[in-house]
Design a protein around this motif. Sequence first.
Motif, PDB file in Angstrom:
ATOM      1  N   THR A 289       8.175   5.771  10.616  1.00  0.00           N
ATOM      2  CA  THR A 289       8.681   4.649   9.522  1.00  0.00           C
ATOM      3  C   THR A 289       7.032   4.527   9.163  1.00  0.00           C
ATOM      4  O   THR A 289       5.807   5.208   9.683  1.00  0.00           O
ATOM      5  N   PRO A 290       7.118   3.959   8.067  1.00  0.00           N
ATOM      6  CA  PRO A 290       5.640   3.425   7.020  1.00  0.00           C
ATOM      7  C   PRO A 290       5.007   2.751   7.243  1.00  0.00           C
ATOM      8  O   PRO A 290       4.214   2.290   7.307  1.00  0.00           O
ATOM      9  N   ASP A 291       5.357   2.064   8.544  1.00  0.00           N
ATOM     10  CA  ASP A 291       4.574   0.412   8.479  1.00  0.00           C
ATOM     11  C   ASP A 291       3.357   0.960   8.574  1.00  0.00           C
ATOM     12  O   ASP A 291       2.529  -0.148   8.460  1.00  0.00           O
ATOM     13  N   ALA A 292       2.882   1.549   9.624  1.00  0.00           N
ATOM     14  CA  ALA A 292       1.498   2.332   9.923  1.00  0.00           C
ATOM     15  C   ALA A 292       0.532   2.269   8.788  1.00  0.00           C
ATOM     16  O   ALA A 292      -0.257   1.646   7.964  1.00  0.00           O
ATOM     17  N   SER A 293       0.482   3.329   8.110  1.00  0.00           N
ATOM     18  CA  SER A 293       0.855   3.514   6.537  1.00  0.00           C
ATOM     19  C   SER A 293       1.018   2.565   5.832  1.00  0.00           C
ATOM     20  O   SER A 293      -0.837   2.283   4.457  1.00  0.00           O
ATOM     21  N   ILE A 294       1.316   1.718   5.676  1.00  0.00           N
ATOM     22  CA  ILE A 294       1.657   0.649   4.740  1.00  0.00           C
ATOM     23  C   ILE A 294       0.282  -0.732   4.683  1.00  0.00           C
ATOM     24  O   ILE A 294      -0.205  -0.513   4.274  1.00  0.00           O
ATOM     25  N   LEU A 410       0.214  11.908  14.693  1.00  0.00           N
ATOM     26  CA  LEU A 410      -0.694  12.288  13.336  1.00  0.00           C
ATOM     27  C   LEU A 410      -0.699  12.599  12.509  1.00  0.00           C
ATOM     28  O   LEU A 410      -1.362  12.004  11.132  1.00  0.00           O
ATOM     29  N   ALA A 411       0.268  13.827  12.666  1.00  0.00           N
ATOM     30  CA  ALA A 411       0.476  14.823  11.193  1.00  0.00           C
ATOM     31  C   ALA A 411       1.229  13.516  10.048  1.00  0.00           C
ATOM     32  O   ALA A 411       2.011  13.658   9.306  1.00  0.00           O
ATOM     33  N   SER A 412       2.828  12.832  10.879  1.00  0.00           N
ATOM     34  CA  SER A 412       3.682  11.972  10.808  1.00  0.00           C
ATOM     35  C   SER A 412       3.064  10.932   9.803  1.00  0.00           C
ATOM     36  O   SER A 412       3.305  10.542   9.380  1.00  0.00           O
ATOM     37  N   TYR A 413       1.767  10.927  10.764  1.00  0.00           N
ATOM     38  CA  TYR A 413       1.207   9.298  10.167  1.00  0.00           C
ATOM     39  C   TYR A 413       0.248   9.996   8.445  1.00  0.00           C
ATOM     40  O   TYR A 413       0.779   9.373   7.438  1.00  0.00           O
ATOM     41  N   LEU A 414      -0.229  11.168   8.384  1.00  0.00           N
ATOM     42  CA  LEU A 414      -0.499  11.598   7.394  1.00  0.00           C
ATOM     43  C   LEU A 414       0.289  11.920   5.699  1.00  0.00           C
ATOM     44  O   LEU A 414       0.161  11.284   4.993  1.00  0.00           O
ATOM     45  N   LYS A 415       1.796  11.855   7.028  1.00  0.00           N
ATOM     46  CA  LYS A 415       2.466  12.373   5.450  1.00  0.00           C
ATOM     47  C   LYS A 415       3.464  11.453   5.124  1.00  0.00           C
ATOM     48  O   LYS A 415       3.188  11.275   3.256  1.00  0.00           O
ATOM     49  N   LEU A 416       3.055   9.981   6.323  1.00  0.00           N
ATOM     50  CA  LEU A 416       3.642   9.333   5.593  1.00  0.00           C
ATOM     51  C   LEU A 416       2.650   7.980   4.698  1.00  0.00           C
ATOM     52  O   LEU A 416       3.214   7.208   4.172  1.00  0.00           O
ATOM     53  N   LEU A 417       1.487   8.772   4.684  1.00  0.00           N
ATOM     54  CA  LEU A 417       0.665   7.773   4.222  1.00  0.00           C
ATOM     55  C   LEU A 417       0.731   7.941   2.658  1.00  0.00           C
ATOM     56  O   LEU A 417      -0.515   7.264   1.386  1.00  0.00           O
ATOM     57  N   GLY A 418       0.912   9.563   2.586  1.00  0.00           N
ATOM     58  CA  GLY A 418       0.891   9.401   1.229  1.00  0.00           C
ATOM     59  C   GLY A 418       2.861   9.206   0.373  1.00  0.00           C
ATOM     60  O   GLY A 418       2.372   9.723  -0.612  1.00  0.00           O
ATOM     61  N   THR A 419       3.835   8.829   0.915  1.00  0.00           N
ATOM     62  CA  THR A 419       4.539   8.878   0.199  1.00  0.00           C
ATOM     63  C   THR A 419       4.239   6.863   0.102  1.00  0.00           C
ATOM     64  O   THR A 419       5.832   6.480  -0.124  1.00  0.00           O
TER      65      THR A 419
END
Length: 454
Positions: A289-294, A410-419
């Motif tokens: 989920t993008p919650d951490a990135s948001i 970490l890769a998933s977090y970086l990916k979601l950070l950009g979306t």
Amino acid sequence: MRRLLPLLLLLLIPALPASAQQPPDASRFFPYTLHTTRLPNGLTVVRVPFNSPGIVAYVTAVRVGSRNEVEPGRTGFAHFFEHMMFKGTKANPEGQRERLLGGYGFDDNAFTTDDITVYQVYGPTAGLEKLIALEADRFQNLEYSEPSFQTEALAVLGEYHKNAAGPDLKLEEALAKTAFTRHTYQHTTLGFYDDIQAMPQAYAYSRSFFERWYTPANTTLFIVGDFDDAQVVSQVTKAYGAWRRKPATVTIPTEPAQTKPRAVHVDWPQPTQPRHVLAWHTPAARADTPDASIQAILAEYLVGDTSPAYKELVLEKQSVESMSVYTTPHRDPYLFPIDVTLQDEKDRADVDAVLRREVKALADGKVDAARVKAIQDHLRYGLLMDLETPRDVAIDLALYAGVMGRPDALASYLKLLGTVTPQQLTLFARKYLRDTNLTVLTLTPKVSAAGGTP
């Protein structure tokens, strides 16, 4: 070193095939290749080749933190046990491990968070085989006497007193105890003071803590740097293969939804700067989920250096010394706390009004899309630029994997950070940054003899 009721089983790292690499999609967002092997006993071993001739980082992540401390009277043990892990074994009595690692030139340290305990060793590849043997020995065969345990318990009490000399620990304790009514996040990583004082009498419990949490299925190794991969896998398999401790399950209490505003005030008995904290309950950090990135983007958007609140309160009115959001990802739903250090108590109401105005504007859909994009780029590239050494890479991998439960988190977090889109920020603010979900923490210092604070 740093933070009994319904059913929630401890989540263990998902099963992996015996040998796997990170998905090709993830590699687009993380610049290094992860080679992942799961041993038959459940230990996950992640290797990352890194251009660091003769240098390697060896990081062990154990998924245990203050979150796991569910027994009344036993808080602070995850952090305390981090200390005990340096006490030695029968094969390598206390001090011998450090002498051997020091002889090679290794740097050795550890830290504990609310969700994870991380052990890090950094140094020459020439000593890697010896290091693997030493780490495998202490994680399987830790030994310490009751007098040694009691001495270390007093050292942890001293660490608490040292931290309690400043206002930050008191603030953290007051916020956690007010915002959480059932979940174990209601105590800090250090634990409740009464429990720390009682630790010298808990020798038998400490042994059960080790058996419960220091298990292969609850542990991930991250080896990053210059090494022969096949050789390392062989050495790790040989050294850790006999580790057979069973994984633990515990009941982590679920925090009920907050339905009305809460507030807590701290009178600090010494001169310091006034503090003002607005903290909302927000979702857990997950790899899917993008919650951490948001939340990372929201922190910069609301109070970062380019935000209207920062420009108004810090630069123009100069009523605020600093403002920040502590957004470290958490395994369970945690908090989004805007922490403000005021210049003067008289400015508190105005500062509070400005912060709430900015949150309301976001929830109303007034979002600067260009600034959101700039923040996303800054966060992504900033994180990647910080991965300068094998140790940087290993620790960041361990932190995200420990919280989110996947080696490639970490890769998933970086990916979601950009979306993340501006619309997602608005929807998140409407859902979570509501007054009924808010805890306000205020700290007022003792007034100095001159009639103000320093």
